[in-house]
Design a protein around this motif. Structure first.
Motif, PDB file in Angstrom:
ATOM      1  N   GLU A 108     -32.748  65.580 -64.444  1.00  0.00           N
ATOM      2  CA  GLU A 108     -32.369  64.183 -64.697  1.00  0.00           C
ATOM      3  C   GLU A 108     -32.482  63.845 -66.188  1.00  0.00           C
ATOM      4  O   GLU A 108     -31.704  63.058 -66.724  1.00  0.00           O
ATOM      5  CB  GLU A 108     -33.238  63.251 -63.863  1.00  0.00           C
ATOM      6  CG  GLU A 108     -32.904  63.298 -62.368  1.00  0.00           C
ATOM      7  CD  GLU A 108     -33.887  62.496 -61.519  1.00  0.00           C
ATOM      8  OE1 GLU A 108     -34.894  62.016 -62.082  1.00  0.00           O
ATOM      9  OE2 GLU A 108     -33.644  62.357 -60.311  1.00  0.00           O
ATOM     10  N   LYS A 166     -36.338  68.617 -60.655  1.00  0.00           N
ATOM     11  CA  LYS A 166     -35.527  67.393 -60.585  1.00  0.00           C
ATOM     12  C   LYS A 166     -35.751  66.508 -61.800  1.00  0.00           C
ATOM     13  O   LYS A 166     -34.796  65.955 -62.372  1.00  0.00           O
ATOM     14  CB  LYS A 166     -35.864  66.618 -59.311  1.00  0.00           C
ATOM     15  CG  LYS A 166     -35.337  67.237 -58.031  1.00  0.00           C
ATOM     16  CD  LYS A 166     -35.722  66.392 -56.828  1.00  0.00           C
ATOM     17  CE  LYS A 166     -35.197  66.982 -55.531  1.00  0.00           C
ATOM     18  NZ  LYS A 166     -35.614  66.176 -54.354  1.00  0.00           N
ATOM     19  N   SER A 196     -26.486  67.702 -58.448  1.00  0.00           N
ATOM     20  CA  SER A 196     -27.234  66.565 -57.914  1.00  0.00           C
ATOM     21  C   SER A 196     -28.635  67.010 -57.511  1.00  0.00           C
ATOM     22  O   SER A 196     -28.911  68.206 -57.386  1.00  0.00           O
ATOM     23  CB  SER A 196     -26.513  65.985 -56.688  1.00  0.00           C
ATOM     24  OG  SER A 196     -26.541  66.919 -55.611  1.00  0.00           O
ATOM     25  N   ASN A 197     -29.501  66.011 -57.271  1.00  0.00           N
ATOM     26  CA  ASN A 197     -30.863  66.317 -56.830  1.00  0.00           C
ATOM     27  C   ASN A 197     -30.861  67.058 -55.495  1.00  0.00           C
ATOM     28  O   ASN A 197     -31.681  67.955 -55.267  1.00  0.00           O
ATOM     29  CB  ASN A 197     -31.678  65.027 -56.695  1.00  0.00           C
ATOM     30  CG  ASN A 197     -32.168  64.507 -58.042  1.00  0.00           C
ATOM     31  OD1 ASN A 197     -32.159  65.230 -59.036  1.00  0.00           O
ATOM     32  ND2 ASN A 197     -32.584  63.248 -58.087  1.00  0.00           N
TER      33      ASN A 197
END
Length: 451
Positions: free
Chosen positions: A149, A145, A173-174
């Motif tokens: 990001e 993650k 997305s996470n």
């Protein structure tokens, strides 16, 4: 050249290798499982050896039985084809230890390129562009993650030991990343015995373009131009063509030069393929290296006039390449369509009795066959039953030949993807050369949902 080789593979690629060997009076020994005892290649070889039951771990992945067959046959070398043991470094090393020649690169190079993380590092050191992402294994979801990001979504979660689209997934997305990381790590452990994962920035709407390379043991290396392989379903290729309808001459040269940089850095020998992702601005990034013959090698043969299997044999036998980069020119355009025993809508395999197989026989067509009429298409192996290759003076001429041939192709008894292929090659976006890796999702699936 060799006097006899053993082919450690099956289906159409085994038949393909046999054909070249027959041209040069090289005797061939085939291996087959109980499911393949009536396969065409078994009869085409000079001799054949039953090596086990249908499941691949009991036959085509059984190294001991393959080595035993090679010894009994008196073969001097083993050709691994593609898939199965072709990129298994331990197998290549074992062949060498047994005093036989492995028709391919060294075990060390196979191992290095088989680990996607190691391959990325080698290519970066060689000055070959790589997709932004991790250069070492990602240990857990939290680390994944943080990396995602940092480089920005969407990203690709990939298995370091992966292949054939297994162990890779796009996430945005996470939340998606957490699920994808764990599920693909489990798949990678199951399929490859290695759960190492890495993260790459996802290139939006890329093309999948690869460079065919050849190198001998005398310091000579060259490339045989590119293949466009962007038409894919589930990360597996369906239609390939050469040359790419997208690349400029400048980018073609740059990609060829980068591929040769990689070959020279590795000390690579024999045939191989450097695969790239290419964005809409013709920026290209290393994807992976396949240290073997590719399924789609016929389109390169058609535009260059070079028999790649012949070159593999000559290089493995210690001969120097008899031509240079300047001798190679692109002649016309070639396209390959993979004929699968599968449903055109769901892509599910359709094994069973093939009651009829009737092929078009027009000039400029080439067929690579794994089966014949009345063959039983086994559920134990890849559902590809044939390859249809066309060659024309231009891309337009090649597409016209392919379209006509697909309409003449007759398969009965099982489902096939002929309907899908006909839809693709008549789609306006394909005709215009707009072939990104999302082509099937963007154009084919929406079209069939409306029909």
């Amino acid at each position: 050249m060799f006097s006899k080789i053993l082919i450690a593979n099956r289906g159409e690629i085994a038949a393909r290798i046999i054909r070249t060997c027959q041209r040069f009076n090289i005797k061939t020994a085939a291996v087959f499982s109980e499911a393949d005892q009536d396969a065409p290649y078994v009869q085409q070889a000079d001799e054949s050896y039953l090596i086990g039951k249908p499941r691949v771990n009991e036959s085509y992945l059984n190294v001991e039985k393959i080595i035993k067959a090679a010894k009994e046959s008196g073969a001097e070398a083993i050709h691994p084809g593609y898939g199965l043991l072709s990129e298994n470094a331990a197998f290549a090393e074992r062949v060498k230890q047994e005093g036989l020649t492995f028709i391919g690169p060294s075990a060390e190079v196979i191992a290095e390129m088989g680990d996607k993380i190691a391959a990325r590092n080698v290519m970066k050191a060689a000055g070959v562009p790589v997709v932004p992402g991790t250069m070492e294994a990602v240990e857990n979801v939290t680390e994944a993650k943080n990396i995602a990001e940092e480089i920005g979504y969407p990203v690709m979660v990939k298995a370091a030991a992966g292949g054939g689209g297994i162990g890779m997934q796009s996430v945005s997305s996470n939340e998606e990343l957490a699920k994808a990381f764990e599920s693909n790590q489990k798949r990678a452990k199951t399929f490859f015995g290695d759960g190492k994962m890495f993260i790459e920035k996802q290139i939006i709407n890329p093309r999948h373009i690869e460079i065919q390379v050849l190198a001998d043991h005398h310091g000579h290396a060259l490339h045989l131009f590119e293949r466009e392989c962007s038409i894919q379903r589930r990360h597996q290729k369906v239609i390939e063509e050469a040359p790419s309808p997208f690349l400029s001459e400048e980018t073609r040269k740059k990609m060829g030069d980068s591929a040769l940089q990689a070959v020279q850095t590795l000390g690579y020998t024999n045939a191989g393929t450097i695969e790239f992702l290419v964005d809409e601005n013709e920026n290209f990034y290393f994807l992976e290296m396949n240290t073997r013959l590719q399924v789609e090698h016929p389109v390169t043969e058609e535009i260059t006039g070079i028999d790649l299997v012949e070159q593999q044999l000559r290089v493995a036998a210690g001969e120097a390449l008899s031509f240079s980069q300047n001798d190679l020119v692109i002649n016309g355009h070639a396209i390959e369509a993979r004929i699968y025993a599968e449903d055109s809508n769901t892509f599910y395999p359709s094994p069973g009795q093939l009651t009829k197989l009737s092929l078009p026989e027009d000039p400029g067509l080439r067929h690579e066959l794994a089966v014949h009429s009345n063959s039983f298409v086994s559920p134990f192996y890849d559902p590809m039953i044939a390859k249809l290759i066309v060659h024309g003076e231009s891309r337009e001429a090649a597409v016209q030949k392919l379209t006509a041939a697909l309409h003449q192709y007759e398969i009965e008894g099982i489902k096939s993807n002929i309907t899908m292929l006909k839809r693709i090659v008549t789609n306006e976006h394909y005709l215009q050369g707009h072939t990104t890796t999302s082509f099937i999702q963007d154009y084919y699936l929406p079209a069939i949902s409306k029909s």
